[in-house]
Design an enzyme around this catalytic site. Structure first.
Site, PDB file in Angstrom:
ATOM      1  N   ASP A   5     138.737  15.671  60.194  1.00 42.83           N
ATOM      2  CA  ASP A   5     138.238  16.644  59.218  1.00 42.83           C
ATOM      3  C   ASP A   5     138.785  18.038  59.491  1.00 42.83           C
ATOM      4  O   ASP A   5     139.434  18.284  60.507  1.00 42.83           O
ATOM      5  CB  ASP A   5     136.697  16.655  59.210  1.00 42.83           C
ATOM      6  N   ASN A  30     122.311  14.210  63.371  1.00 44.59           N
ATOM      7  CA  ASN A  30     121.763  13.531  62.187  1.00 44.59           C
ATOM      8  C   ASN A  30     122.493  12.220  61.900  1.00 44.59           C
ATOM      9  O   ASN A  30     122.329  11.643  60.831  1.00 44.59           O
ATOM     10  CB  ASN A  30     121.830  14.456  60.963  1.00 44.59           C
ATOM     11  N   HIS A  52     125.767  11.836  61.588  1.00 43.40           N
ATOM     12  CA  HIS A  52     127.014  11.923  60.815  1.00 43.40           C
ATOM     13  C   HIS A  52     128.215  11.514  61.664  1.00 43.40           C
ATOM     14  O   HIS A  52     128.208  11.642  62.890  1.00 43.40           O
ATOM     15  CB  HIS A  52     127.197  13.302  60.164  1.00 43.40           C
ATOM     16  N   GLU A 111     127.899  13.319  55.966  1.00 40.38           N
ATOM     17  CA  GLU A 111     126.491  13.569  56.231  1.00 40.38           C
ATOM     18  C   GLU A 111     125.650  12.405  55.688  1.00 40.38           C
ATOM     19  O   GLU A 111     126.160  11.569  54.927  1.00 40.38           O
ATOM     20  CB  GLU A 111     126.078  14.885  55.556  1.00 40.38           C
TER      21      GLU A 111
HETATM   22  P1  PGA Z   1     129.813  17.676  69.073  1.00 44.08           P
HETATM   23  O1  PGA Z   1     129.920  17.251  67.551  1.00 44.08           O
HETATM   24  O2  PGA Z   1     130.795  16.819  69.817  1.00 44.08           O
HETATM   25  O3  PGA Z   1     130.225  19.122  69.065  1.00 44.08           O
HETATM   26  O4  PGA Z   1     128.407  17.439  69.497  1.00 44.08           O
HETATM   27  C1  PGA Z   1     129.924  15.906  67.219  1.00 44.08           C
HETATM   28  C2  PGA Z   1     129.883  15.745  65.729  1.00 44.08           C
HETATM   29  O5  PGA Z   1     129.216  16.544  65.042  1.00 44.08           O
HETATM   30  O6  PGA Z   1     130.505  14.806  65.229  1.00 44.08           O
END
Ligand code: PGA
Length: 250
Positions: free
Chosen positions: A71, A140, A142, A147
């Site tokens: 992304d 959450n 995702h 999301e």
């Molecule tokens: P993080 O993010 O590794 O910074 O916890 C993971 C994500 O949101 O996919």
């Protein structure tokens, strides 16, 4: 449903980084040309540091690697210091011998986002598909910026971020203020990710424990995007004790 997800539980986050780097290195070494899917965020940083070390100390070569990133923030160019293109260059690409033109990160300032997303999918197909896609997981559930509610067959597209994700990314690690976090992103879809031949998802810390438990042991549901990996034939979660702490089957 507990599905097919394989679990590798390490005592600490550094073990997660070592196991993940070993999995990526194994795929890289097993063929002359490898297509990797890569992720950004705090979790994979130590994995990239370990891959850079393996390149330096053990001669792990990236000249045959093509990469696709999950992304990119919508509105940020690759020269912005919070863009994911910049993150990847800083944490991995500049430390190894990957060829710059083989690194594909969505252009967050593309004039025509739909064309950019279609071209990204086409480039994955032209490369022969992704051998291994590395993922993180949001609190959450995702994956990439898919999301909760994202369809299982979603493709690369422009998406809106939830407030929870905006807050998680403005806790001082990346953006210092929620107002600076872009509200939208270009994101590979869940369908795009599910087509990878293998998937390795990393999670560390007890902040991820509920999401990991829901993904592995909860229902197969768009409410928890990572649970949509349950029927993938080759998906492994490499997690530490904190992230595993809510698993009933541990
Ligand atoms: P993080 O993010 O590794 O910074 O916890 C993971 C994500 O949101 O996919």
């Amino acid at each position: 449903m507990s599905g097919n997800i394989k679990l590798e539980i390490c005592d600490h986050a550094d073990g997660v980084a070592r196991q993940a780097a070993a999995a990526l290195a194994g795929v890289i070494r097993s063929r002359s040309e490898t297509v990797l899917g890569l992720a950004t965020g705090s979790t994979p940083e130590a994995t990239y540091a370990e891959l850079a070390r393996m390149h330096r100390d053990e001669g792990l070569g990236f000249a045959g690697v093509t990469s696709f990133n999950l992304d990119e923030y919508w509105g940020l160019g690759g020269d912005h210091d919070q863009s994911y293109r910049h993150f990847m260059t800083d944490r991995l690409f500049r430390h190894v011998d990957i060829l710059p033109w083989n690194t594909h990160v969505l252009n967050g300032r593309a004039r025509f986002p739909e064309l950019e997303c279609r071209s990204f999918e086409d480039r994955i197909l032209s490369a022969g598909g992704v051998d291994l896609w590395l993922l993180g997981i949001g609190g959450n559930g995702h994956i990439a910026f898919n999301e909760p509610g994202s369809p299982v067959d979603s493709r690369t597209r422009l998406v809106s971020l939830t407030q929870e994700t905006i807050d998680a990314n403005s806790d001082g690690r990346f953006f210092s203020d929620a107002a600076e976090v872009p509200r939208c992103a270009l994101s590979a879809g869940i369908g795009t990710i599910r087509e990878a031949r293998s998937i390795v998802l990393l999670a560390t810390g007890d902040k991820k424990a509920d999401a990991v438990a829901a993904a592995v042991e909860g229902p197969f549901t768009e409410d928890c995007p990572a649970s949509l990996l349950q029927d993938h034939p080759d998906c492994t979660f490499i997690i530490d004790a904190g992230a595993a702490s809510k698993l009933a089957s541990r």
